[in-house]
Design a protein around this motif. Structure first.
Motif, PDB file in Angstrom:
ATOM      1  N   GLN A   2      37.018  40.598  33.722  1.00  0.00           N
ATOM      2  CA  GLN A   2      38.445  40.864  33.629  1.00  0.00           C
ATOM      3  C   GLN A   2      39.226  39.905  34.519  1.00  0.00           C
ATOM      4  O   GLN A   2      38.727  39.425  35.522  1.00  0.00           O
ATOM      5  N   LEU A   4      41.872  38.929  37.275  1.00  0.00           N
ATOM      6  CA  LEU A   4      42.420  39.576  38.466  1.00  0.00           C
ATOM      7  C   LEU A   4      43.903  39.265  38.605  1.00  0.00           C
ATOM      8  O   LEU A   4      44.321  38.121  38.491  1.00  0.00           O
ATOM      9  N   THR A   5      44.697  40.297  38.844  1.00  0.00           N
ATOM     10  CA  THR A   5      46.122  40.136  39.106  1.00  0.00           C
ATOM     11  C   THR A   5      46.441  40.817  40.420  1.00  0.00           C
ATOM     12  O   THR A   5      45.582  41.456  41.042  1.00  0.00           O
ATOM     13  N   ASP A   7      48.110  43.399  40.700  1.00  0.00           N
ATOM     14  CA  ASP A   7      48.154  44.835  40.460  1.00  0.00           C
ATOM     15  C   ASP A   7      46.769  45.449  40.268  1.00  0.00           C
ATOM     16  O   ASP A   7      46.642  46.660  40.074  1.00  0.00           O
ATOM     17  N   THR A   8      45.699  44.649  40.333  1.00  0.00           N
ATOM     18  CA  THR A   8      44.336  45.159  40.137  1.00  0.00           C
ATOM     19  C   THR A   8      43.932  45.993  41.349  1.00  0.00           C
ATOM     20  O   THR A   8      43.995  45.511  42.482  1.00  0.00           O
ATOM     21  N   MET A  12      38.439  48.708  41.554  1.00  0.00           N
ATOM     22  CA  MET A  12      37.989  48.199  40.266  1.00  0.00           C
ATOM     23  C   MET A  12      37.274  46.846  40.375  1.00  0.00           C
ATOM     24  O   MET A  12      36.779  46.329  39.389  1.00  0.00           O
ATOM     25  N   LEU A  13      37.232  46.252  41.570  1.00  0.00           N
ATOM     26  CA  LEU A  13      36.606  44.939  41.749  1.00  0.00           C
ATOM     27  C   LEU A  13      35.109  45.078  41.970  1.00  0.00           C
ATOM     28  O   LEU A  13      34.643  46.049  42.564  1.00  0.00           O
ATOM     29  N   GLN A  17      33.682  39.683  43.071  1.00  0.00           N
ATOM     30  CA  GLN A  17      35.119  39.433  42.965  1.00  0.00           C
ATOM     31  C   GLN A  17      35.810  39.666  44.302  1.00  0.00           C
ATOM     32  O   GLN A  17      36.694  38.917  44.697  1.00  0.00           O
TER      33      GLN A  17
END
Length: 98
Positions: A2, A4-5, A7-8, A12-13, A17
């Motif tokens: 996915q 990464l922004t 807002d992540t 969730m990482l 990451q």
């Protein structure tokens, strides 16, 4: 994988990451801290006296002694002194007894 922004959520990482994000942040902060180092200058005999916390005649003797010549730039009557280098040079011991 996915994208990464900002807002992540951290939860969730993946570990990889997270390491990647932290690694780039640390490198960026280190570079910005190195760029913030600025030279300090004092001007004239009065500036030397203030830097070494001494009287004007003593500042004149310090300048005339040649001990801090590496930190002094003089153009005509204008004297510019790199304060940090002058303090370092004044602290060095040169010669003396054996």
């Amino acid at each position: 994988m996915q994208k990464l922004t900002n807002d992540t959520p951290i939860a969730m990482l993946t570990v990889g990451q997270l390491k990647e994000v932290l690694g780039t942040t640390i490198v960026t902060q280190t570079l910005s801290e190195e760029q913030k180092v600025e030279k300090r200058y004092v001007y004239g005999i009065r500036g030397i006296a203030h830097l070494f916390n001494c009287s004007m005649p003593t500042a004149n003797r310090i300048k005339a002694s040649g001990k801090i010549d590496g930190a002094i730039t003089q153009i005509g009557r204008k004297i510019i002194v790199d304060a940090d280098l002058a303090l370092e040079l004044a602290g060095r011991k040169i010669g003396g007894r054996r």
